[in-house]
Design a protein around this motif. Structure first.
Motif, mmCIF file in Angstrom:
data_model
loop_
_atom_site.group_PDB
_atom_site.id
_atom_site.type_symbol
_atom_site.label_atom_id
_atom_site.label_comp_id
_atom_site.label_asym_id
_atom_site.label_seq_id
_atom_site.Cartn_x
_atom_site.Cartn_y
_atom_site.Cartn_z
ATOM 1 N N SER A 255 0.818 -1.213 0.000
ATOM 2 C CA SER A 255 0.000 0.000 0.000
ATOM 3 C C SER A 255 0.851 1.261 0.000
ATOM 4 O O SER A 255 0.334 2.362 -0.148
ATOM 5 N N HIS A 256 2.152 1.112 0.150
ATOM 6 C CA HIS A 256 3.025 2.283 0.186
ATOM 7 C C HIS A 256 4.373 1.877 -0.409
ATOM 8 O O HIS A 256 4.873 0.791 -0.115
ATOM 9 N N TRP A 257 4.934 2.747 -1.237
ATOM 10 C CA TRP A 257 6.239 2.441 -1.859
ATOM 11 C C TRP A 257 7.269 3.468 -1.444
ATOM 12 O O TRP A 257 7.073 4.669 -1.593
ATOM 13 N N PHE A 258 8.379 2.968 -0.950
ATOM 14 C CA PHE A 258 9.428 3.802 -0.347
ATOM 15 C C PHE A 258 10.740 3.530 -1.088
ATOM 16 O O PHE A 258 11.321 2.450 -0.952
ATOM 17 N N HIS A 259 11.183 4.506 -1.883
ATOM 18 C CA HIS A 259 12.400 4.315 -2.676
ATOM 19 C C HIS A 259 13.491 5.306 -2.296
ATOM 20 O O HIS A 259 13.219 6.478 -2.078
ATOM 21 N N ILE A 260 14.695 4.796 -2.257
ATOM 22 C CA ILE A 260 15.827 5.592 -1.795
ATOM 23 C C ILE A 260 16.743 5.943 -2.966
ATOM 24 O O ILE A 260 17.110 5.076 -3.767
ATOM 25 N N ALA A 261 17.098 7.209 -3.041
ATOM 26 C CA ALA A 261 17.946 7.675 -4.141
ATOM 27 C C ALA A 261 19.364 7.120 -4.002
ATOM 28 O O ALA A 261 19.766 6.665 -2.935
ATOM 29 N N HIS A 262 20.091 7.203 -5.075
ATOM 30 C CA HIS A 262 21.427 6.623 -5.099
ATOM 31 C C HIS A 262 22.484 7.468 -4.419
ATOM 32 O O HIS A 262 22.350 8.681 -4.280
ATOM 33 N N LEU A 263 23.537 6.773 -4.056
ATOM 34 C CA LEU A 263 24.727 7.425 -3.539
ATOM 35 C C LEU A 263 25.649 7.696 -4.728
ATOM 36 O O LEU A 263 25.845 6.838 -5.575
ATOM 37 N N MET A 264 26.199 8.898 -4.759
ATOM 38 C CA MET A 264 27.150 9.238 -5.812
ATOM 39 C C MET A 264 28.528 9.341 -5.166
ATOM 40 O O MET A 264 28.633 9.582 -3.967
ATOM 41 N N VAL A 265 29.546 9.202 -5.968
ATOM 42 C CA VAL A 265 30.888 9.402 -5.450
ATOM 43 C C VAL A 265 31.563 10.445 -6.326
ATOM 44 O O VAL A 265 31.582 10.313 -7.540
ATOM 45 N N ASP A 266 32.077 11.484 -5.680
ATOM 46 C CA ASP A 266 32.731 12.582 -6.400
ATOM 47 C C ASP A 266 31.855 13.090 -7.542
ATOM 48 O O ASP A 266 32.334 13.369 -8.630
ATOM 49 N N GLY A 267 30.566 13.177 -7.282
ATOM 50 C CA GLY A 267 29.657 13.778 -8.238
ATOM 51 C C GLY A 267 29.179 12.864 -9.346
ATOM 52 O O GLY A 267 28.430 13.283 -10.211
ATOM 53 N N GLY A 268 29.598 11.612 -9.349
ATOM 54 C CA GLY A 268 29.179 10.727 -10.420
ATOM 55 C C GLY A 268 28.802 9.359 -9.902
ATOM 56 O O GLY A 268 28.851 9.093 -8.700
ATOM 57 N N LYS A 269 28.398 8.523 -10.817
ATOM 58 C CA LYS A 269 27.996 7.187 -10.454
ATOM 59 C C LYS A 269 29.212 6.383 -9.997
ATOM 60 O O LYS A 269 30.309 6.566 -10.502
ATOM 61 N N MET A 270 28.948 5.511 -9.039
ATOM 62 C CA MET A 270 30.020 4.632 -8.612
ATOM 63 C C MET A 270 30.212 3.543 -9.656
ATOM 64 O O MET A 270 29.247 3.007 -10.173
ATOM 65 N N SER A 271 31.441 3.223 -9.924
ATOM 66 C CA SER A 271 31.659 2.082 -10.790
ATOM 67 C C SER A 271 33.046 1.523 -10.563
ATOM 68 O O SER A 271 33.964 2.238 -10.165
ATOM 69 N N LYS A 272 33.164 0.259 -10.777
ATOM 70 C CA LYS A 272 34.455 -0.383 -10.563
ATOM 71 C C LYS A 272 35.519 0.204 -11.469
ATOM 72 O O LYS A 272 36.646 0.402 -11.068
ATOM 73 N N SER A 273 35.127 0.506 -12.701
ATOM 74 C CA SER A 273 36.125 0.982 -13.652
ATOM 75 C C SER A 273 36.686 2.347 -13.258
ATOM 76 O O SER A 273 37.821 2.665 -13.568
ATOM 77 N N LEU A 274 35.885 3.147 -12.541
ATOM 78 C CA LEU A 274 36.379 4.453 -12.115
ATOM 79 C C LEU A 274 37.155 4.337 -10.805
ATOM 80 O O LEU A 274 37.739 5.306 -10.331
ATOM 81 N N GLY A 275 37.119 3.165 -10.205
ATOM 82 C CA GLY A 275 37.854 2.970 -8.959
ATOM 83 C C GLY A 275 37.240 3.720 -7.789
ATOM 84 O O GLY A 275 37.908 4.003 -6.802
ATOM 85 N N ASN A 276 35.972 4.050 -7.887
ATOM 86 C CA ASN A 276 35.364 4.804 -6.792
ATOM 87 C C ASN A 276 34.230 4.017 -6.135
ATOM 88 O O ASN A 276 33.325 4.589 -5.544
ATOM 89 N N LEU A 277 34.298 2.728 -6.266
ATOM 90 C CA LEU A 277 33.281 1.889 -5.659
ATOM 91 C C LEU A 277 33.850 1.358 -4.333
ATOM 92 O O LEU A 277 34.749 0.527 -4.319
ATOM 93 N N PHE A 278 33.353 1.909 -3.230
ATOM 94 C CA PHE A 278 33.923 1.557 -1.935
ATOM 95 C C PHE A 278 33.053 0.574 -1.172
ATOM 96 O O PHE A 278 31.822 0.678 -1.186
ATOM 97 N N THR A 279 33.711 -0.339 -0.498
ATOM 98 C CA THR A 279 33.012 -1.192 0.457
ATOM 99 C C THR A 279 33.319 -0.652 1.850
ATOM 100 O O THR A 279 34.217 0.179 2.029
#
Length: 467
Positions: A255-279
């Motif tokens: 009855s209700h949908w709750f969605h959370i926006a993404h986390l960005m890193v240094d202003g952009g999407k996180m990705s392995k290729s950019l080396g900005n994907l942190f655990t």
RNA sequence: GGCGAGGUAGCAAAGUGGUAAUGCACUGGUCUGCAAAACCGGUAUGCGCGGGUUCAAUUCCCGCCCUCGCCUCCA
């Protein structure tokens, strides 16, 4: 409590459908590797939501699944030379460890997809019987999107406006009647190895969307209060869940949908290729604590993208320090021991002097606003002037709000053990200072600094601090 | 192209039809032999750009620019 609802795009009040318990489903992780801090933003925000609901006096039934069978888990388990089960168990354990470090309340039920294959098959059978699904030539079963007229309501697509492109030609799914249809059951393929199950349509495995629908039905029923996940799940995952569930149960689903926006890193999407994907482990290796990471993850409103940087992590450390100092000053006045337990906070049931912060929190989970209000209230408070009772009640109120946020305050730094050489220098400096020999005192201080230590002086004593 | 989110001080981030919380950083003061720590202050005449509505807009409306996300299995 007021919360934005993705389906209606309005802020709507939350009241348990059964009048007692708020039933919540959160899409959990696919366990094929370490979850990154972007994944954890979603889980942490969901945790703040649950805590706020519970501290506000409404119990929850929180279900979050573990996706332990899909293309990636199968592929990577094979690559690792492990069985699917042992591979996913390892990553599930790692996920749990991170959750605990980040102070996430454990879901009441955490079902796994593999453990619910019969439930999923049963759901497909219903969909077949009602004409919402069909078996394709290769043995896969698809949901017939055209048979569900409300399809697209959540993502607000009148029709599926599918962008035509190369990505659409998935050779695995050539047998679908329509491009929009999605897999309920995926026929066994050679690359699946031993990872297949028997079904009325032949060997294979369930489609991704189906597990959530089946487990929701099992643990929360045909209609429940709230469904949550990252914004990327709105389409197609949640849209598909709605279609499967509504068509197989005849119910209304969430009855209700709750969605959370993404986390960005240094202003952009996180990705392995950019080396900005942190655990979490990556950040801990750099000397940050899970508490600091959690603080950063809640420091933006959940519906706005949050930009993660090391500078924000550093500010989180300082902010937590500030909160800890205030807490310690209240505690000193009150003479209390450790922090109150979560259940004690539920019994306390009030934000007291932090009512402003609580009001913000219960208005679409405005965490940044609430944090601002907490700091504002702290600033106006001179804790030394409080009597014991006031200090005690403010201390409890503070923990109530921090408990909703799941903020863990840093422990006071234990006095570091200084080497004898350093202690000797410090003694000499103190003696020189007492005899007002400033030049000598400063010389000793420089020598201490060279060894990596400094001092904090009070009227009657000094304290050695590592630099 | 479709749908959505967002553009607020050096950084981060709330908020409101009446003139901008808060954290970090910076900076002034108290304290100190000087520091450090702590505490008390200060720091956006401005809220992407251009119009419009209004007594009044950062806040409402229109247009534009930019960033980010989703558009078949990514939280």
């Amino acid at each position: 409590m007021l919360l934005h609802d993705t389906l209606t795009r309005t802020d709507r009040p939350l009241h348990p459908l059964d009048g007692k318990t708020l039933r919540i489903y959160c899409c959990g992780p696919t366990v094929y590797g370490p979850a990154h801090i972007g994944n954890f933003r979603t889980f942490v925000v969901q945790d703040v939501f649950r805590r706020t609901v519970e501290l506000g006096g409404t119990p929850t039934l929180h279900v979050r699944n573990i996706t332990d069978v899909d293309d990636k888990t199968i592929r990577d388990s094979q690559k690792a030379g492990q069985t699917l089960g042992s591979f996913t168990a390892e990553w599930t354990a790692k996920f749990h460890a991170d959750c605990e470090a980040l102070n996430l309340l454990r879901p009441h039920v955490e079902p796994s997809a593999v453990a619910h294959i019969p439930h999923q098959i049963a759901m497909i059978e219903k969909l077949m019987a009602s004409g919402h699904a069909y078996k394709a030539e290769d043995g896969s079963v698809y949901f017939k999107v055209g048979a569900f007229h409300e399809y697209g309501a959540l993502s607000h697509l009148e029709k599926r406006e599918i962008r035509l492109g190369a990505a659409q030609t998935d050779s695995d799914e050539y047998s679908k009647e329509s491009m929009a249809d999605f897999a309920l059951w995926k026929a066994r393929k050679d690359e699946d190895g031993v990872n297949f199950w028997a079904s009325p349509w032949g060997e294979g495995r369930p489609g991704w969307h189906l597990e959530c629908s089946a487990m929701i039905l099992e643990y929360l029923g045909t209609e429940f209060d709230l469904h949550s996940g990252g914004v990327d799940l709105i389409f197609p995952h949640h849209e598909n869940e709605i279609a499967q569930s509504c068509c197989s149960t005849g119910g209304k689903f969430a009855s209700h949908w709750f969605h959370i926006a993404h986390l960005m890193v240094d202003g952009g999407k996180m990705s392995k290729s950019l080396g900005n994907l942190f655990t979490l482990a990556d950040l801990q290796a750099k000397g940050y604590t899970a508490a600091e990471v959690r603080y950063v993850l809640i420091s933006g409103h959940y519906r706005a993208p949050l930009n993660f940087t090391f500078h924000t992590l550093d500010s989180a450390r300082q902010a937590l320090q500030k909160l800890a100092k205030h807490e310690a000053s209240l505690r000193a006045k009150y003479g209390a021991g450790g922090a109150p337990k979560y259940d004690d906070l539920i019994r306390h049931g009030s934000a007291g002097v932090f009512a402003d912060a609580w009001a913000l929190l219960t208005n679409d989970l405005n965490v940044p606003g609430a944090l601002g209000a907490v700091f504002g209230a702290i600033k106006d408070a001179d804790s030394t002037a409080f009597d014991v009772e006031t200090a005690k009640s403010r201390w409890m109120d503070l923990h109530f709000v921090l408990g909703a946020l799941g903020v863990i305050l840093p422990e006071a730094q234990p006095d570091a053990e200084a080497p004898a050489e350093v202690v000797a220098l410090a003694e000499q400096r103190w003696a020189a200072k007492q005899s007002k020999d400033w030049a000598a005192a400063d010389k000793f201080r420089d020598e201490l600094a060279a060894l990596g230590w400094t001092t904090k002086d009070s009227k009657t004593e000094y304290k050695l601090i590592p630099l």
